[in-house]
Write a protein that holds these residues in place. Sequence first.
Motif, short mmCIF file in Angstrom:
data_model
loop_
_atom_site.label_atom_id
_atom_site.label_comp_id
_atom_site.label_asym_id
_atom_site.label_seq_id
_atom_site.Cartn_x
_atom_site.Cartn_y
_atom_site.Cartn_z
N GLY A 61 3.24 98.54 -29.23
CA GLY A 61 4.06 99.52 -28.88
C GLY A 61 5.59 99.21 -28.80
O GLY A 61 5.91 97.83 -28.84
N GLU A 62 6.50 99.91 -28.43
CA GLU A 62 7.96 99.78 -28.16
C GLU A 62 8.39 99.49 -26.89
O GLU A 62 9.38 99.84 -26.44
CB GLU A 62 8.68 100.76 -28.71
CG GLU A 62 8.52 101.04 -30.44
CD GLU A 62 9.34 102.18 -31.14
OE1 GLU A 62 9.92 102.80 -30.03
OE2 GLU A 62 9.20 102.45 -32.05
N TRP A 63 7.25 99.24 -25.97
CA TRP A 63 7.56 98.87 -24.57
C TRP A 63 7.21 97.45 -24.12
O TRP A 63 6.22 97.02 -23.31
CB TRP A 63 6.72 99.83 -23.79
CG TRP A 63 6.73 101.27 -24.40
CD1 TRP A 63 7.69 102.22 -23.95
CD2 TRP A 63 5.88 102.02 -25.22
NE1 TRP A 63 7.75 103.30 -24.79
CE2 TRP A 63 6.46 103.28 -25.47
CE3 TRP A 63 4.77 101.51 -25.92
CZ2 TRP A 63 5.82 104.11 -26.41
CZ3 TRP A 63 4.28 102.41 -26.62
CH2 TRP A 63 4.93 103.60 -27.01
N PRO A 64 7.97 96.24 -24.54
CA PRO A 64 7.59 94.93 -24.42
C PRO A 64 7.65 94.63 -22.74
O PRO A 64 6.89 93.91 -22.36
CB PRO A 64 8.89 94.05 -25.12
CG PRO A 64 9.79 95.06 -25.34
CD PRO A 64 9.16 96.40 -25.55
N TRP A 65 8.47 95.40 -21.80
CA TRP A 65 8.64 95.28 -20.51
C TRP A 65 7.32 95.78 -19.94
O TRP A 65 7.06 95.25 -18.52
CB TRP A 65 9.69 96.30 -19.97
CG TRP A 65 9.75 97.53 -20.33
CD1 TRP A 65 10.38 98.05 -21.58
CD2 TRP A 65 9.16 98.73 -19.67
NE1 TRP A 65 10.01 99.54 -21.65
CE2 TRP A 65 9.33 99.76 -20.55
CE3 TRP A 65 8.30 98.76 -18.56
CZ2 TRP A 65 8.64 100.96 -20.01
CZ3 TRP A 65 7.84 99.99 -18.22
CH2 TRP A 65 7.89 101.06 -18.96
N GLU A 108 2.76 93.83 -29.76
CA GLU A 108 3.06 94.41 -31.06
C GLU A 108 2.48 95.84 -31.12
O GLU A 108 3.03 96.46 -32.24
CB GLU A 108 2.24 93.56 -32.22
CG GLU A 108 2.82 92.23 -32.15
CD GLU A 108 1.97 91.32 -33.42
OE1 GLU A 108 1.03 91.97 -34.00
OE2 GLU A 108 2.16 90.02 -33.36
N ALA A 148 -0.08 104.69 -28.09
CA ALA A 148 0.37 103.32 -28.29
C ALA A 148 0.48 102.82 -26.86
O ALA A 148 0.09 101.74 -26.59
CB ALA A 148 1.39 103.22 -29.01
N ILE A 149 1.14 103.66 -26.08
CA ILE A 149 1.34 103.04 -24.77
C ILE A 149 0.32 102.74 -23.73
O ILE A 149 0.20 102.03 -22.91
CB ILE A 149 2.32 103.94 -23.91
CG1 ILE A 149 2.85 103.35 -22.73
CG2 ILE A 149 1.72 105.20 -23.70
CD1 ILE A 149 4.30 104.22 -22.15
N VAL A 155 -1.35 99.43 -25.01
CA VAL A 155 -0.41 98.52 -24.45
C VAL A 155 -0.87 98.11 -23.05
O VAL A 155 -1.03 96.96 -22.48
CB VAL A 155 1.16 98.53 -24.46
CG1 VAL A 155 1.93 97.67 -23.62
CG2 VAL A 155 1.71 98.53 -25.83
#
Length: 265
Positions: free
Chosen positions: A69-73, A67, A208-209, A212
């Motif tokens: 960031g936009e890097w689920p991988w 949740e 954010a990255i 994560v």
Amino acid sequence: MGCKVMETILFIILLTVATGVGGLALGGVLGVLIKRQSQRWASLLLSFTAGLMLCIVALEMVPEALEAGEWPWLVPLCLVAGFLITYLLNCWIDKGAHHQVENEPHRCACGHHDLHTAGIVLAAAVALHNVPVGMAVGATVAVQGIGYAAVLAAITIGLHNLPEGMSIAIPLLHDGSKTASAIFVAALSGVPTVLGALLGYFVGNQAAIMLVAALALAGGAMLYVVFFELLPEASLQWRSWWAILATVVGFAVGMLLLISSGHHH
């Protein structure tokens, strides 16, 4: 803003000193009191802690990372990386231990003096892997701030440190070390937990990255502790259905604590 950051840093330091350094020191004290570990109780404690730690990773840290960031991988990649880094650190320590014994032929592999080496090497191993494990607390604070989730993560680490503190102190005590010295060595190996927690917090606050990556790396390190240390050691101490149940109970207790604090996903 500066005061809030200082307050958070102080919170992290006090929390990880209490559970990281304090947990290992308390384990050392238990080693002094017990001298011989009760294998059944040691197995149940290790299994319960493994279940609790697994719950924190699966239901708190990984969802938070997904949740954040936009890097689920990135989450599964860093999770595996954290596991492998911790594994390689422990391999390096083990290799160093074997090299030391090989270069000192006057030391018998099962001899009296080798107990001191075993205690010191184990303390070094615990100290090294406490850095990524401590990151779990710092990264959690970076997400949740000062609160229940960070305290729960730290308490879990503290529980995990109890048997490790005993494992460090007992060989030293049998080798003739003084009580205070054995407890001090055990406590000292918890100091990197504080450094790891601060690293996790500052890295997590940068972007954010980075948050994560910090959460997932710390989660991978905790998974290594669960599957390569706690559960195998619990099985060696006592192969029993009760130990398996203790793992499930630990996971369930972790769920109840997360639900009661409102930190469920």
